[in-house]
Design a protein around this motif. Sequence first.
Motif, PDB file in Angstrom:
ATOM      1  N   ALA A  69       0.829  -1.214   0.000  1.00 51.80           N
ATOM      2  CA  ALA A  69       0.000   0.000   0.000  1.00 51.80           C
ATOM      3  C   ALA A  69       0.858   1.257   0.000  1.00 51.80           C
ATOM      4  O   ALA A  69       0.532   2.234  -0.680  1.00 51.80           O
ATOM      5  N   VAL A  70       1.950   1.231   0.737  1.00 54.18           N
ATOM      6  CA  VAL A  70       2.848   2.390   0.793  1.00 54.18           C
ATOM      7  C   VAL A  70       3.452   2.662  -0.582  1.00 54.18           C
ATOM      8  O   VAL A  70       3.664   3.809  -0.954  1.00 54.18           O
ATOM      9  N   ARG A  71       3.700   1.626  -1.346  1.00 51.66           N
ATOM     10  CA  ARG A  71       4.355   1.777  -2.655  1.00 51.66           C
ATOM     11  C   ARG A  71       3.364   2.012  -3.797  1.00 51.66           C
ATOM     12  O   ARG A  71       3.777   2.210  -4.935  1.00 51.66           O
ATOM     13  N   THR A  72       2.056   1.933  -3.498  1.00 52.31           N
ATOM     14  CA  THR A  72       1.032   2.087  -4.539  1.00 52.31           C
ATOM     15  C   THR A  72      -0.083   2.995  -4.015  1.00 52.31           C
ATOM     16  O   THR A  72      -0.067   3.414  -2.865  1.00 52.31           O
ATOM     17  N   ARG A  94      -7.144  -4.109   0.349  1.00 50.86           N
ATOM     18  CA  ARG A  94      -7.301  -4.749  -0.966  1.00 50.86           C
ATOM     19  C   ARG A  94      -6.127  -5.676  -1.267  1.00 50.86           C
ATOM     20  O   ARG A  94      -6.300  -6.761  -1.813  1.00 50.86           O
ATOM     21  N   TRP A  95      -4.923  -5.217  -0.915  1.00 45.90           N
ATOM     22  CA  TRP A  95      -3.760  -6.098  -1.094  1.00 45.90           C
ATOM     23  C   TRP A  95      -3.899  -7.340  -0.237  1.00 45.90           C
ATOM     24  O   TRP A  95      -3.580  -8.449  -0.680  1.00 45.90           O
ATOM     25  N   TYR A  96      -4.375  -7.160   0.993  1.00 49.47           N
ATOM     26  CA  TYR A  96      -4.507  -8.305   1.905  1.00 49.47           C
ATOM     27  C   TYR A  96      -5.491  -9.334   1.351  1.00 49.47           C
ATOM     28  O   TYR A  96      -5.271 -10.533   1.466  1.00 49.47           O
ATOM     29  N   ARG A  97      -6.567  -8.873   0.729  1.00 50.56           N
ATOM     30  CA  ARG A  97      -7.511  -9.820   0.127  1.00 50.56           C
ATOM     31  C   ARG A  97      -6.845 -10.614  -1.004  1.00 50.56           C
ATOM     32  O   ARG A  97      -7.223 -11.747  -1.275  1.00 50.56           O
ATOM     33  N   GLN A 147      -5.699 -12.327  -8.463  1.00 51.14           N
ATOM     34  CA  GLN A 147      -6.158 -11.086  -7.837  1.00 51.14           C
ATOM     35  C   GLN A 147      -4.966 -10.160  -7.555  1.00 51.14           C
ATOM     36  O   GLN A 147      -5.049  -8.950  -7.760  1.00 51.14           O
ATOM     37  N   PHE A 148      -3.850 -10.723  -7.097  1.00 50.09           N
ATOM     38  CA  PHE A 148      -2.640  -9.925  -6.871  1.00 50.09           C
ATOM     39  C   PHE A 148      -2.178  -9.289  -8.179  1.00 50.09           C
ATOM     40  O   PHE A 148      -1.872  -8.093  -8.233  1.00 50.09           O
ATOM     41  N   LYS A 149      -2.120 -10.073  -9.250  1.00 56.06           N
ATOM     42  CA  LYS A 149      -1.647  -9.558 -10.530  1.00 56.06           C
ATOM     43  C   LYS A 149      -2.569  -8.459 -11.071  1.00 56.06           C
ATOM     44  O   LYS A 149      -2.098  -7.481 -11.656  1.00 56.06           O
ATOM     45  N   GLN A 170      -3.257  -2.518 -11.903  1.00 55.57           N
ATOM     46  CA  GLN A 170      -3.934  -1.269 -11.555  1.00 55.57           C
ATOM     47  C   GLN A 170      -2.943  -0.267 -10.941  1.00 55.57           C
ATOM     48  O   GLN A 170      -3.012   0.930 -11.207  1.00 55.57           O
ATOM     49  N   ALA A 171      -2.046  -0.769 -10.124  1.00 56.88           N
ATOM     50  CA  ALA A 171      -1.078   0.105  -9.452  1.00 56.88           C
ATOM     51  C   ALA A 171      -0.098   0.720 -10.452  1.00 56.88           C
ATOM     52  O   ALA A 171       0.410   1.817 -10.227  1.00 56.88           O
TER      53      ALA A 171
END
Length: 188
Positions: free
Chosen positions: A155-158, A164-167, A178-180, A185-186
């Motif tokens: 989250a800090v880098r995007t 959302r990252w945790y999900r 989902q990560f990709k 998006q980032a």
Amino acid sequence: ACPGASKITRAVREVLGHSPSYKSCKVVNPAGLRRVMRQHGWRDAEIDDTAGFHGEDRVIYLLQGNEWSQLHEQVHAAGIVDKDMSPWLTEGITETVAQEIAAKKGWPHHPTYDSYVATVRKDFAPALGLTPLQIGDIIAAAPQQAGGELARRLAVRTNIPARRWYRAIGPGALGPDQFKTLLRQAKR
């Protein structure tokens, strides 16, 4: 008993910086591995093609003929476990770290989880600005909070919130898709 266990334990501690914690390492036949994994709550479909298993009883079980999987299982025993991360990410990081240790020691290594390792090397580690060994260190230092910590760092880098990252990387995530998607998006 598992061949070369103390040599592998020393290598994991030296390269990763965390000691594997296990009571014993046993080589078992297919029925024995199935029985142990069922006792730990695994279903038959999840057991197929398993070469080794690091149980919550702190015993490493290697399927007879697959003793090569001991390095991977000892990396799990050093703390890279799926307490707060998805299985795909846990296995990808574990195997990437095992490959790094084997390379540093000049040992042959039987690679596993190829697509997860590729995602860790090509996407996950660069998204964090960390090496796979640095990620392994973060996880091994606090396995219970590892997914949340890695999500916060992403989250800090995007511009994408940690939740959302945790999900995408936490315990409920079924695969790297989902990560990709979030990563794409980032980068926009």
